[in-house]
Design a protein around this motif. Structure first.
Motif, PDB file in Angstrom:
ATOM      1  N   CYS A 231       0.835  -1.209   0.000  1.00 34.85           N
ATOM      2  CA  CYS A 231       0.000   0.000   0.000  1.00 34.85           C
ATOM      3  C   CYS A 231       0.872   1.263   0.000  1.00 34.85           C
ATOM      4  CB  CYS A 231      -0.929  -0.010   1.210  1.00 34.85           C
ATOM      5  SG  CYS A 231      -2.280  -1.219   1.101  1.00 34.85           S
ATOM      6  N   LEU A 232       1.956   1.247   0.766  1.00 34.99           N
ATOM      7  CA  LEU A 232       2.880   2.386   0.732  1.00 34.99           C
ATOM      8  C   LEU A 232       3.501   2.547  -0.656  1.00 34.99           C
ATOM      9  CD1 LEU A 232       4.725   2.072   4.166  1.00 34.99           C
ATOM     10  CD2 LEU A 232       3.090   3.828   3.469  1.00 34.99           C
ATOM     11  N   LEU A 233       3.842   1.418  -1.257  1.00 40.83           N
ATOM     12  CA  LEU A 233       4.375   1.461  -2.624  1.00 40.83           C
ATOM     13  C   LEU A 233       3.366   2.082  -3.581  1.00 40.83           C
ATOM     14  CD1 LEU A 233       6.352  -1.351  -4.390  1.00 40.83           C
ATOM     15  CD2 LEU A 233       4.301  -0.458  -5.486  1.00 40.83           C
ATOM     16  N   MET A 364       3.565  -2.340 -11.297  1.00 39.88           N
ATOM     17  CA  MET A 364       2.950  -2.276 -12.623  1.00 39.88           C
ATOM     18  C   MET A 364       1.456  -2.008 -12.510  1.00 39.88           C
ATOM     19  SD  MET A 364       4.981  -5.538 -14.246  1.00 39.88           S
ATOM     20  CE  MET A 364       4.103  -5.619 -15.799  1.00 39.88           C
ATOM     21  N   ALA A 365       0.796  -2.735 -11.611  1.00 40.42           N
ATOM     22  CA  ALA A 365      -0.651  -2.552 -11.440  1.00 40.42           C
ATOM     23  C   ALA A 365      -0.977  -1.164 -10.920  1.00 40.42           C
ATOM     24  CB  ALA A 365      -1.196  -3.621 -10.494  1.00 40.42           C
ATOM     25  N   ALA A 366      -0.218  -0.708  -9.927  1.00 47.42           N
ATOM     26  CA  ALA A 366      -0.491   0.595  -9.329  1.00 47.42           C
ATOM     27  C   ALA A 366      -0.295   1.716 -10.338  1.00 47.42           C
ATOM     28  CB  ALA A 366       0.419   0.808  -8.118  1.00 47.42           C
ATOM     29  N   PHE A 367       0.786   1.650 -11.095  1.00 50.51           N
ATOM     30  CA  PHE A 367       1.082   2.723 -12.042  1.00 50.51           C
ATOM     31  C   PHE A 367       0.084   2.736 -13.195  1.00 50.51           C
ATOM     32  CE2 PHE A 367       3.738   5.058 -15.131  1.00 50.51           C
ATOM     33  CZ  PHE A 367       4.107   6.125 -14.324  1.00 50.51           C
ATOM     34  N   LEU A 368      -0.297   1.564 -13.666  1.00 47.08           N
ATOM     35  CA  LEU A 368      -1.300   1.479 -14.726  1.00 47.08           C
ATOM     36  C   LEU A 368      -2.631   2.043 -14.252  1.00 47.08           C
ATOM     37  CD1 LEU A 368      -2.524   0.565 -17.392  1.00 47.08           C
ATOM     38  CD2 LEU A 368      -2.654  -1.756 -16.468  1.00 47.08           C
ATOM     39  N   THR A 371      -2.260   5.993 -13.963  1.00 43.06           N
ATOM     40  CA  THR A 371      -2.129   6.759 -15.203  1.00 43.06           C
ATOM     41  C   THR A 371      -3.357   6.636 -16.099  1.00 43.06           C
ATOM     42  OG1 THR A 371      -0.898   4.885 -16.119  1.00 43.06           O
ATOM     43  CG2 THR A 371       0.385   6.739 -15.282  1.00 43.06           C
ATOM     44  N   ALA A 372      -3.950   5.454 -16.151  1.00 45.87           N
ATOM     45  CA  ALA A 372      -5.129   5.251 -16.990  1.00 45.87           C
ATOM     46  C   ALA A 372      -6.424   5.509 -16.239  1.00 45.87           C
ATOM     47  CB  ALA A 372      -5.152   3.829 -17.547  1.00 45.87           C
ATOM     48  N   GLN A 373      -6.346   5.709 -14.911  1.00 49.49           N
ATOM     49  CA  GLN A 373      -7.540   5.841 -14.075  1.00 49.49           C
ATOM     50  C   GLN A 373      -8.497   4.680 -14.350  1.00 49.49           C
ATOM     51  OE1 GLN A 373      -8.420   8.205 -11.483  1.00 49.49           O
ATOM     52  NE2 GLN A 373      -6.190   8.208 -11.619  1.00 49.49           N
ATOM     53  N   ALA A 374      -7.926   3.472 -14.324  1.00 46.78           N
ATOM     54  CA  ALA A 374      -8.695   2.274 -14.656  1.00 46.78           C
ATOM     55  C   ALA A 374      -8.254   1.130 -13.737  1.00 46.78           C
ATOM     56  CB  ALA A 374      -8.497   1.909 -16.124  1.00 46.78           C
ATOM     57  N   PRO A 375      -8.662   1.144 -12.477  1.00 48.54           N
ATOM     58  CA  PRO A 375      -8.198   0.104 -11.544  1.00 48.54           C
ATOM     59  C   PRO A 375      -8.667  -1.306 -11.901  1.00 48.54           C
ATOM     60  CG  PRO A 375      -9.860   1.523 -10.518  1.00 48.54           C
ATOM     61  CD  PRO A 375      -9.467   2.175 -11.802  1.00 48.54           C
ATOM     62  N   LEU A 393      -4.829  -9.921  -3.924  1.00 48.18           N
ATOM     63  CA  LEU A 393      -5.218  -8.947  -2.894  1.00 48.18           C
ATOM     64  C   LEU A 393      -4.310  -7.706  -2.913  1.00 48.18           C
ATOM     65  CD1 LEU A 393      -6.998  -8.061  -0.590  1.00 48.18           C
ATOM     66  CD2 LEU A 393      -5.614  -9.456   0.969  1.00 48.18           C
ATOM     67  N   PRO A 394      -2.986  -7.835  -2.870  1.00 42.76           N
ATOM     68  CA  PRO A 394      -2.170  -6.613  -2.938  1.00 42.76           C
ATOM     69  C   PRO A 394      -2.327  -5.856  -4.239  1.00 42.76           C
ATOM     70  CG  PRO A 394      -0.784  -8.572  -3.047  1.00 42.76           C
ATOM     71  CD  PRO A 394      -2.139  -9.027  -2.659  1.00 42.76           C
ATOM     72  N   VAL A 395      -2.551  -6.551  -5.334  1.00 41.63           N
ATOM     73  CA  VAL A 395      -2.757  -5.872  -6.608  1.00 41.63           C
ATOM     74  C   VAL A 395      -4.038  -5.044  -6.583  1.00 41.63           C
ATOM     75  CG1 VAL A 395      -3.346  -6.272  -9.041  1.00 41.63           C
ATOM     76  CG2 VAL A 395      -1.356  -7.399  -8.046  1.00 41.63           C
ATOM     77  N   VAL A 396      -5.115  -5.616  -6.027  1.00 37.68           N
ATOM     78  CA  VAL A 396      -6.379  -4.875  -5.931  1.00 37.68           C
ATOM     79  C   VAL A 396      -6.212  -3.649  -5.043  1.00 37.68           C
ATOM     80  CG1 VAL A 396      -8.730  -4.976  -5.047  1.00 37.68           C
ATOM     81  CG2 VAL A 396      -7.842  -6.880  -6.392  1.00 37.68           C
ATOM     82  N   LEU A 397      -5.615  -3.832  -3.870  1.00 40.68           N
ATOM     83  CA  LEU A 397      -5.433  -2.705  -2.958  1.00 40.68           C
ATOM     84  C   LEU A 397      -4.569  -1.621  -3.586  1.00 40.68           C
ATOM     85  CD1 LEU A 397      -4.844  -4.594   0.415  1.00 40.68           C
ATOM     86  CD2 LEU A 397      -6.909  -3.371  -0.308  1.00 40.68           C
ATOM     87  N   ALA A 398      -3.481  -2.021  -4.238  1.00 33.39           N
ATOM     88  CA  ALA A 398      -2.570  -1.047  -4.839  1.00 33.39           C
ATOM     89  C   ALA A 398      -3.231  -0.296  -5.987  1.00 33.39           C
ATOM     90  CB  ALA A 398      -1.303  -1.761  -5.332  1.00 33.39           C
TER      91      ALA A 398
END
Length: 423
Positions: A231-233, A364-368, A371-375, A393-398
């Protein structure tokens, strides 16, 4: 955009199925031409970074400049051939247009993109692939008279098919159309989109296999401490996403103001890539090989930071020069490198906090998402690209956190308008 609606559902589903298979064949054809050009250039095909490493420094510096020059000549001379041709932008055609895409313009843009990509330009090949597949959907709309919503829907099915074929990711293909192109979930369109994406995936899988594009190192299931670290990342990358978009815009603005003809401007963009590739062959291509390497190696932060800064400059120069292509895969590179750096920073505070491969994947997931505003797209994309489902789970949270942070800081979506999606 209103939810697509059809009065002949079975006919629409049949055309969506055909569009999926046609889109996969068009994507495969583009990949085949790309491999053929690589053979002509280097006597082998495959990773552009590996090809660049085998070339003398002067050759890997010269190739992107010559490729950019040729791509610019194709675009400039093609304007005469395209006199009176309608626009070939698939985002506009689906959002506000009638689903029509110009055959001549799309083919010309794809030929120019092929020249840029094959010569090592720092831009994604997925842009041309999705455009060709969208063209396939658009061509199907001309087989019989149909309503405006149906024409838009079939072209959107072509977009989904191209995305699914290019990334081996049918679920994220549907999410891309709904969350990025339409900016809303259109329930009535889901059967046709799903069928088209599935048909494209099955076609590509039958021809070439359908393994995930990235193969990360085995990762442990994250505990609570690791989840806090991820989450901090995500906060760090979400805060950095608006800076990435600003840098890309500044690069495009700077290149567009140069008082030179398009071929020379595109040659200059290629020369910048080539100059950086003289020292770092990783500047060639869309960044796929380097992301694969980062997922399985704990690289020194100095090298990662150098590659990140240089890759951003190379991508901004290529895209800003007027090159036709996508920046989605280079954006994944930025997220991977940013995640690696953020993970190493957090591990300085608490040794062993985050595994290096996990930081890269979640980055990768967080930055995408930011930038795309598409979680939703980011989550599905990373799961399908890597197959690392224990990291769900961490990918969803991030993804959710990074998108919210970027929006709070004034970040806007990468694909905000028609010009962005075309690039």
């Amino acid at each position: 955009m209103n939810a697509p609606h059809t009065s002949r559902p079975w006919q629409t589903l049949a055309l969506a199925l055909c569009g999926g298979a046609l889109g996969a064949l068009l994507v495969s054809g583009f990949q085949g031409l790309l491999h053929a050009l690589e053979w002509l250039m280097a006597g082998r095909s495959g990773s552009l970074v590996d090809i660049a490493r085998q070339l003398p420094p002067w050759q890997r510096a010269l190739a992107p400049a010559l490729g950019g020059l040729l791509a610019g000549v194709i675009l400039e001379q093609g304007r005469k051939w395209l006199s009176g041709a309608r626009a070939g932008d698939y985002l506009e055609a689906v959002r506000v247009g009638d689903g029509y895409l110009s055959l001549r313009r799309t083919l010309l843009n794809s030929l120019s993109s092929l020249s840029t990509v094959a010569s090592g330009g720092s831009i994604g090949r997925e842009g041309a692939m999705v455009a060709l597949s969208a063209l396939g959907g658009s061509l199907l709309t001309r087989l019989a008279p149909m309503s405006l919503p149906r024409r838009r829907l079939l072209t959107a099915c072509g977009i989904a098919a191209g995305w699914a074929a290019a990334y081996h990711a049918p679920l994220s293909a549907i999410a891309f159309v709904c969350e990025v192109v339409w900016r809303r979930l259109a329930w009535r369109a889901l059967p046709a989109l799903s069928l088209s994406a599935l048909a494209a995936s099955l076609t590509v899988g039958h021809l070439f296999g359908l393994a995930p594009l990235y193969q990360p190192a085995p990762l442990p299931a994250p505990d609570r401490l690791a989840l806090a670290g991820y989450c901090l990342l995500a906060v760090l990358l979400g805060a950095g996403a608006p800076l990435f978009l600003i840098a890309m815009e500044q690069g495009r603005s700077l290149m567009s103001r140069l008082p030179v003809r398009l071929p020379l401007r595109m040659a200059l963009g290629g020369a910048i890539v080539g100059g950086l590739a003289w020292f770092w062959p990783q500047m060639w291509g869309n960044g796929y090989s380097t992301v694969s390497w980062l997922l399985v190696n704990n690289a020194a932060w100095q090298l990662v930071l150098t590659l990140l800064v240089c890759k951003l400059a190379a991508t901004a120069a290529t895209s800003g020069s007027g090159a036709v292509g996508g920046i989605f895969t280079p954006m994944l590179f930025a997220g991977a490198a940013g995640g690696a750096l953020a993970g190493q920073l957090l591990n300085l505070l608490l040794p062993g906090w985050l595994p290096p491969g996990g930081a890269v994947l979640v980055g990768m997931a967080a930055f995408l998402a930011a930038t795309a505003q598409a979680p939703v797209l980011a989550v599905l994309m990373l799961m399908e690209l890597t197959g690392a489902y224990r990291m769900l789970l961490p990918v969803v949270l991030a993804a959710l956190l990074a998108a919210r942070i970027a929006r709070r800081l004034g970040g806007r979506a990468l694909y905000r308008d028609e010009d962005e999606i075309r690039r």
